[in-house]
Design a protein around this motif. Structure first.
Motif, PDB file in Angstrom:
ATOM      1  N   ALA A  88       2.344  12.640  11.090  1.00 44.06           N
ATOM      2  CA  ALA A  88       0.913  12.027   9.943  1.00 44.06           C
ATOM      3  C   ALA A  88      -0.366  12.694   9.760  1.00 44.06           C
ATOM      4  O   ALA A  88      -0.402  13.791   9.335  1.00 44.06           O
ATOM      5  N   VAL A  89      -0.853  12.259   8.112  1.00 45.00           N
ATOM      6  CA  VAL A  89      -2.154  12.721   7.352  1.00 45.00           C
ATOM      7  C   VAL A  89      -3.050  11.578   7.162  1.00 45.00           C
ATOM      8  O   VAL A  89      -3.031  10.577   6.871  1.00 45.00           O
ATOM      9  N   VAL A  90      -4.231  12.779   7.482  1.00 44.58           N
ATOM     10  CA  VAL A  90      -5.111  11.891   7.584  1.00 44.58           C
ATOM     11  C   VAL A  90      -5.653  12.439   6.073  1.00 44.58           C
ATOM     12  O   VAL A  90      -5.791  13.505   5.550  1.00 44.58           O
ATOM     13  N   VAL A  91      -5.686  11.494   5.235  1.00 50.90           N
ATOM     14  CA  VAL A  91      -6.985  11.268   3.657  1.00 50.90           C
ATOM     15  C   VAL A  91      -7.478  10.716   3.337  1.00 50.90           C
ATOM     16  O   VAL A  91      -8.134   9.750   4.155  1.00 50.90           O
ATOM     17  N   ASP A  92      -8.438  11.725   2.688  1.00 53.65           N
ATOM     18  CA  ASP A  92      -9.535  11.897   2.703  1.00 53.65           C
ATOM     19  C   ASP A  92      -9.820  11.359   0.726  1.00 53.65           C
ATOM     20  O   ASP A  92      -9.739  11.718  -0.235  1.00 53.65           O
ATOM     21  N   THR A  93     -10.123   9.791   0.453  1.00 53.23           N
ATOM     22  CA  THR A  93     -10.511   9.891  -1.029  1.00 53.23           C
ATOM     23  C   THR A  93     -11.368   9.684  -1.492  1.00 53.23           C
ATOM     24  O   THR A  93     -11.255   9.176  -2.857  1.00 53.23           O
TER      25      THR A  93
ATOM     26  N   TRP B 268      -9.255   8.575  -4.849  1.00 48.52           N
ATOM     27  CA  TRP B 268      -8.794   7.453  -5.099  1.00 48.52           C
ATOM     28  C   TRP B 268      -8.173   8.072  -6.901  1.00 48.52           C
ATOM     29  O   TRP B 268      -7.303   6.662  -7.766  1.00 48.52           O
ATOM     30  N   ARG B 269      -9.650   8.180  -7.621  1.00 50.37           N
ATOM     31  CA  ARG B 269      -9.007   8.621  -9.162  1.00 50.37           C
ATOM     32  C   ARG B 269      -8.323   8.998  -9.504  1.00 50.37           C
ATOM     33  O   ARG B 269      -8.076   9.017 -11.249  1.00 50.37           O
ATOM     34  N   GLU B 270      -7.345   9.648  -8.765  1.00 54.90           N
ATOM     35  CA  GLU B 270      -5.971  10.705  -9.188  1.00 54.90           C
ATOM     36  C   GLU B 270      -4.833  10.313  -9.472  1.00 54.90           C
ATOM     37  O   GLU B 270      -4.226  10.219 -10.388  1.00 54.90           O
ATOM     38  N   LEU B 271      -5.090   9.044  -9.347  1.00 60.37           N
ATOM     39  CA  LEU B 271      -3.716   8.633  -9.266  1.00 60.37           C
ATOM     40  C   LEU B 271      -4.516   6.447 -10.992  1.00 60.37           C
ATOM     41  O   LEU B 271      -3.501   5.928 -11.172  1.00 60.37           O
ATOM     42  N   VAL B 272      -4.977   6.833 -10.931  1.00 61.42           N
ATOM     43  CA  VAL B 272      -5.657   5.826 -12.423  1.00 61.42           C
ATOM     44  C   VAL B 272      -5.701   6.938 -13.622  1.00 61.42           C
ATOM     45  O   VAL B 272      -5.924   7.902 -13.298  1.00 61.42           O
ATOM     46  N   ASP B 273      -5.075   6.207 -14.830  1.00 63.73           N
ATOM     47  CA  ASP B 273      -5.320   6.300 -15.859  1.00 63.73           C
ATOM     48  C   ASP B 273      -6.337   5.584 -16.760  1.00 63.73           C
ATOM     49  O   ASP B 273      -6.426   4.404 -16.462  1.00 63.73           O
TER      50      ASP B 273
ATOM     51  N   LYS C 259      -1.514   5.724 -13.178  1.00 63.19           N
ATOM     52  CA  LYS C 259      -0.406   6.410 -13.332  1.00 63.19           C
ATOM     53  C   LYS C 259       1.116   6.558 -13.417  1.00 63.19           C
ATOM     54  O   LYS C 259       1.294   5.010 -12.920  1.00 63.19           O
ATOM     55  N   PRO C 260       1.743   6.481 -14.445  1.00 64.86           N
ATOM     56  CA  PRO C 260       3.458   5.983 -13.814  1.00 64.86           C
ATOM     57  C   PRO C 260       3.873   6.161 -12.683  1.00 64.86           C
ATOM     58  O   PRO C 260       2.727   7.762 -12.230  1.00 64.86           O
ATOM     59  N   ARG C 261       4.354   6.049 -12.335  1.00 56.37           N
ATOM     60  CA  ARG C 261       4.687   5.672 -10.142  1.00 56.37           C
ATOM     61  C   ARG C 261       5.448   7.404 -10.381  1.00 56.37           C
ATOM     62  O   ARG C 261       4.819   8.552  -9.252  1.00 56.37           O
ATOM     63  N   ASP C 262       6.586   7.744 -11.457  1.00 53.68           N
ATOM     64  CA  ASP C 262       6.790   9.254 -11.083  1.00 53.68           C
ATOM     65  C   ASP C 262       5.309  10.577 -11.191  1.00 53.68           C
ATOM     66  O   ASP C 262       5.558  11.299 -10.214  1.00 53.68           O
ATOM     67  N   GLU C 263       4.310   9.901 -11.846  1.00 51.59           N
ATOM     68  CA  GLU C 263       3.361  11.273 -11.868  1.00 51.59           C
ATOM     69  C   GLU C 263       1.991  10.973 -10.439  1.00 51.59           C
ATOM     70  O   GLU C 263       1.869  12.386  -9.621  1.00 51.59           O
ATOM     71  N   MET C 264       2.390   9.338 -10.239  1.00 50.35           N
ATOM     72  CA  MET C 264       1.347   9.526  -8.710  1.00 50.35           C
ATOM     73  C   MET C 264       2.395  10.303  -7.655  1.00 50.35           C
ATOM     74  O   MET C 264       1.948  10.970  -6.611  1.00 50.35           O
ATOM     75  N   GLU C 265       3.669   9.262  -7.454  1.00 53.23           N
ATOM     76  CA  GLU C 265       4.321  10.292  -6.251  1.00 53.23           C
ATOM     77  C   GLU C 265       4.425  11.935  -6.777  1.00 53.23           C
ATOM     78  O   GLU C 265       4.479  12.861  -5.565  1.00 53.23           O
TER      79      GLU C 265
ATOM     80  N   ILE D 270       1.581  13.636  -7.785  1.00 51.72           N
ATOM     81  CA  ILE D 270       0.256  14.038  -7.056  1.00 51.72           C
ATOM     82  C   ILE D 270       0.151  13.710  -5.211  1.00 51.72           C
ATOM     83  O   ILE D 270      -0.004  14.739  -4.826  1.00 51.72           O
ATOM     84  N   LEU D 271       0.465  12.643  -5.110  1.00 46.99           N
ATOM     85  CA  LEU D 271       0.616  12.031  -3.557  1.00 46.99           C
ATOM     86  C   LEU D 271       1.660  14.000  -3.153  1.00 46.99           C
ATOM     87  O   LEU D 271       1.052  14.253  -1.815  1.00 46.99           O
ATOM     88  N   GLU D 272       3.177  13.851  -3.131  1.00 45.40           N
ATOM     89  CA  GLU D 272       3.421  15.443  -2.881  1.00 45.40           C
ATOM     90  C   GLU D 272       2.796  16.173  -2.431  1.00 45.40           C
ATOM     91  O   GLU D 272       3.131  16.671  -1.325  1.00 45.40           O
ATOM     92  N   SER D 273       2.548  16.259  -3.757  1.00 45.46           N
ATOM     93  CA  SER D 273       1.532  17.980  -3.564  1.00 45.46           C
ATOM     94  C   SER D 273       0.603  17.685  -2.713  1.00 45.46           C
ATOM     95  O   SER D 273      -0.482  19.158  -2.529  1.00 45.46           O
ATOM     96  N   ARG D 274      -0.149  16.485  -2.065  1.00 45.40           N
ATOM     97  CA  ARG D 274      -1.313  16.599  -1.036  1.00 45.40           C
ATOM     98  C   ARG D 274      -0.672  16.326   0.539  1.00 45.40           C
ATOM     99  O   ARG D 274      -0.817  16.360   1.648  1.00 45.40           O
ATOM    100  N   GLY D 275       1.046  16.547   0.612  1.00 46.80           N
ATOM    101  CA  GLY D 275       1.606  16.298   1.638  1.00 46.80           C
ATOM    102  C   GLY D 275       1.518  13.912   2.216  1.00 46.80           C
ATOM    103  O   GLY D 275       2.084  13.966   2.798  1.00 46.80           O
TER     104      GLY D 275
END
Length: 274
Positions: free
Chosen positions: A172-177, A196-201, A208-214, A216-221
């Motif tokens: 599991a990953v606990v996420v603070d937005t 949450w704004r990191e996923l917004v353009d 943001k484009p899907r690959d950019e969001m993925e 970012i998300l992967e970099s945080r686990g």
């Protein structure tokens, strides 16, 4: 392709088939204009009052957790706007979708089929740049909106004990937005930060484009094979992240409605720093 977050063209083609909900303040809806056929359900109207969280232990008037407005109040709002449980809803605001996402999550928690809940990609400002708006009132025929008790149906809601357990669970990953400074001042132990704004353009005002969001998300686990547990302060910002992760196909999402407001009130531990 996911239809959780939908582009303006998708909405324009289906304006007569969906219930369009504008969650801005009434003066914006009437004075600035709105998407044709939209009805207005202002954000503050489906949000439990701040006095509730402070004075009543974070519970709504119906004894529900966090900032939920109470089933009866929500049913009255939706019914007065002419929306039924069978409707396909598209919600928008003028803040990159964060307030509109809260309406969608609230509807889901009260039993609306999540497959019929959609967020406009972009917001009113983005729509207004290229598409028609109106200040004309939308004809509404009131209906009966049926709600379910969130405690009696399957929902993504989890309590503080489940969040604490997730922090020690490698699956599991606990996420603070929240924002950086908020996270540094105090966060749930073991939580990763994902504003949450990191996923917004900022230019398109949508995602943001899907690959950019993925990336970012992967970099945080924050990856699809993990169980993702979301929190912020009062469950508004996690509504957007929850909706985006649904859009990306994440299969295991959990929503801590009480969020940090409840966590701190219960005297649970916090970590500080980045």
């Amino acid at each position: 392709m996911s239809e959780v977050v939908v582009p303006a063209a998708w909405v324009a083609d289906r304006r007569d088939e969906v219930a369009l909900v504008d969650v801005r303040d009434a003066w914006e809806f009437d004075g600035i204009g709105h998407v044709p056929n939209a009805v207005n359900i202002p954000f503050d109207s489906f949000r439990a009052g701040e006095h509730t969280a402070a004075d009543e232990g974070g519970d709504s008037d119906d004894g529900e957790t966090g900032m939920l407005p109470g089933g009866e109040a929500f049913a009255d709002l939706m019914g007065a706007a002419g929306i039924s449980r069978d409707d396909r809803i598209v919600a928008y605001d003028d803040h990159h979708g964060v307030f509109a996402a809260r309406l969608l999550v609230t509807a889901e928690l009260y039993g609306h089929d999540p497959a019929k809940l959609h967020l406009l990609d972009g917001d009113f400002s983005a729509w207004q740049r290229e598409r028609e708006t109106t200040s004309d009132a939308t004809d509404v025929e009131p209906t009966t909106y049926e709600v379910a008790d969130p405690t009696e149906i399957e929902t993504p809601l989890v309590d503080a004990d489940a969040v604490a357990a997730a922090a020690d669970d490698p699956d599991a990953v606990v996420v603070d937005t929240r924002e950086d400074w908020e996270y540094e001042e105090g966060h749930i132990p073991g939580a990763v930060r994902l504003d949450w704004r990191e996923l917004v353009d900022d230019e398109t005002r949508g995602l943001k484009p899907r690959d950019e969001m993925e990336t970012i998300l992967e970099s945080r686990g924050v990856t699809p094979e993990k169980r993702i547990v979301l929190y912020c302060n009062t469950a508004r910002r996690i509504s957007h992240t929850y909706t985006v992760l649904r859009h990306l196909g994440y299969p295991s999402l959990q929503f801590y409605e009480g969020s940090l407001t409840e966590w701190e009130r219960e005297g649970r531990p916090l970590e500080t720093g980045s």
